[in-house]
Design a protein around this motif. Structure first.
Motif, short mmCIF file in Angstrom:
data_model
loop_
_atom_site.label_atom_id
_atom_site.label_comp_id
_atom_site.label_asym_id
_atom_site.label_seq_id
_atom_site.Cartn_x
_atom_site.Cartn_y
_atom_site.Cartn_z
N PRO A 55 0.84 -1.20 0.00
CA PRO A 55 0.00 0.00 0.00
C PRO A 55 0.87 1.25 0.00
N THR A 56 0.38 2.29 -0.61
CA THR A 56 1.12 3.54 -0.67
C THR A 56 0.58 4.51 0.37
N GLY A 57 1.42 5.38 0.86
CA GLY A 57 1.00 6.34 1.87
C GLY A 57 1.55 7.72 1.59
N GLU A 58 0.91 8.71 2.21
CA GLU A 58 1.38 10.09 2.06
C GLU A 58 1.04 10.89 3.31
N TYR A 59 1.86 11.90 3.59
CA TYR A 59 1.62 12.80 4.71
C TYR A 59 0.82 14.01 4.24
N HIS A 60 -0.02 14.50 5.11
CA HIS A 60 -0.72 15.75 4.85
C HIS A 60 -1.25 16.29 6.18
N ARG A 61 -1.81 17.46 6.16
CA ARG A 61 -2.43 18.05 7.35
C ARG A 61 -3.94 18.07 7.15
N ASP A 62 -4.67 17.72 8.22
CA ASP A 62 -6.12 17.74 8.11
C ASP A 62 -6.63 19.17 8.33
N ALA A 63 -7.94 19.32 8.35
CA ALA A 63 -8.55 20.66 8.48
C ALA A 63 -8.21 21.31 9.83
N SER A 64 -7.84 20.52 10.81
CA SER A 64 -7.45 21.05 12.13
C SER A 64 -5.93 21.23 12.24
N ASP A 65 -5.23 21.15 11.11
CA ASP A 65 -3.78 21.32 11.02
C ASP A 65 -3.01 20.24 11.79
N ARG A 66 -3.60 19.03 11.90
CA ARG A 66 -2.91 17.91 12.54
C ARG A 66 -2.21 17.09 11.45
N LEU A 67 -1.02 16.61 11.77
CA LEU A 67 -0.28 15.79 10.82
C LEU A 67 -0.95 14.42 10.69
N CYS A 68 -1.12 13.97 9.45
CA CYS A 68 -1.72 12.66 9.17
C CYS A 68 -0.85 11.90 8.18
N PHE A 69 -0.85 10.60 8.33
CA PHE A 69 -0.25 9.71 7.33
C PHE A 69 -1.39 8.85 6.82
N GLU A 70 -1.68 8.94 5.54
CA GLU A 70 -2.86 8.30 4.95
C GLU A 70 -2.45 7.23 3.95
N MET A 71 -3.12 6.08 4.03
CA MET A 71 -2.90 4.98 3.10
C MET A 71 -4.25 4.63 2.46
N PHE A 72 -4.50 5.16 1.30
CA PHE A 72 -5.79 5.00 0.64
C PHE A 72 -6.07 3.55 0.25
N ASP A 73 -5.02 2.77 -0.02
CA ASP A 73 -5.19 1.42 -0.55
C ASP A 73 -5.56 0.36 0.48
N VAL A 74 -5.76 0.73 1.73
CA VAL A 74 -6.04 -0.25 2.79
C VAL A 74 -7.55 -0.47 2.91
N ASP A 75 -7.96 -1.74 2.94
CA ASP A 75 -9.37 -2.10 3.11
C ASP A 75 -9.72 -2.18 4.60
N ALA A 76 -11.00 -2.07 4.90
CA ALA A 76 -11.46 -2.19 6.29
C ALA A 76 -11.10 -3.53 6.88
N ILE A 77 -11.11 -4.56 6.08
CA ILE A 77 -10.81 -5.91 6.56
C ILE A 77 -9.37 -6.04 7.03
N ASP A 78 -8.48 -5.18 6.53
CA ASP A 78 -7.07 -5.21 6.91
C ASP A 78 -6.76 -4.33 8.13
N TYR A 79 -7.74 -3.57 8.60
CA TYR A 79 -7.53 -2.64 9.72
C TYR A 79 -6.98 -3.34 10.97
N PRO A 80 -7.61 -4.42 11.47
CA PRO A 80 -7.10 -5.03 12.71
C PRO A 80 -5.66 -5.53 12.60
N LYS A 81 -5.31 -6.13 11.48
CA LYS A 81 -3.95 -6.64 11.29
C LYS A 81 -2.94 -5.50 11.24
#
Length: 149
Positions: A55-81
């Motif tokens: 999966p690919t990831g990227e850093y960005h800031r949310d609307a509250s200016d908090r740092l986030c690392f986002e991985m769009f390619d992750v499915d809900a089923i993979d969340y617990p692992k």
């Protein structure tokens, strides 16, 4: 039975909505009902079908200016692992119960010094959020760890 029921849904739809009368609006919430009109519909997180090998990831800031690392390619089923890998690697502890919504999963974790969110939703995929500026180095470390596979 509800008055003023909406027209039937398209054939592939799972639920229809009950349109309440003004009197019902004051006393009862509107819930989706099954296509047979008997039981409330239980919505589950959306599961996307994607290749999880890298999966690919990227850093960005949310609307509250908090740092986030986002991985769009992750499915809900993979969340617990994925959360288990992060918790084990960074010695994190859950600081709240997992919140499960119709299309989101929200978990708050801490390392004893700072708090982060390990979340998933159908729009963004999996994301790690720093809840305070002090948590930004931890988010960067988690992002680097996840980017390495």
């Amino acid at each position: 039975a509800c008055k003023n029921e909406a027209p039937p849904p398209p054939p592939r739809s799972v639920a229809r909505w009950c349109i309440p009368s003004p009197l019902q609006l004051k006393s009862t919430p509107v819930l989706p009902i099954s296509k047979h009109g008997r039981h409330p519909v239980v919505q589950k997180p959306v599961v996307r079908s994607r290749d999880m090998t890298k999966p690919t990831g990227e850093y960005h800031r949310d609307a509250s200016d908090r740092l986030c690392f986002e991985m769009f390619d992750v499915d809900a089923i993979d969340y617990p692992k994925l959360v288990a890998r992060i918790v084990a690697q960074f010695d994190l502890k859950s600081s709240s119960e997992l919140v499960v919504g119709p299309d989101q999963l929200i978990g708050v974790h801490t390392n004893g010094q700072c708090s982060i969110g390990l979340d998933w939703d159908s729009w963004s995929g999996f994301f790690v959020t720093a809840h305070a500026p002090e948590a930004e180095p931890l988010v960067k470390s988690i992002g680097a760890f996840l980017s390495d596979g």
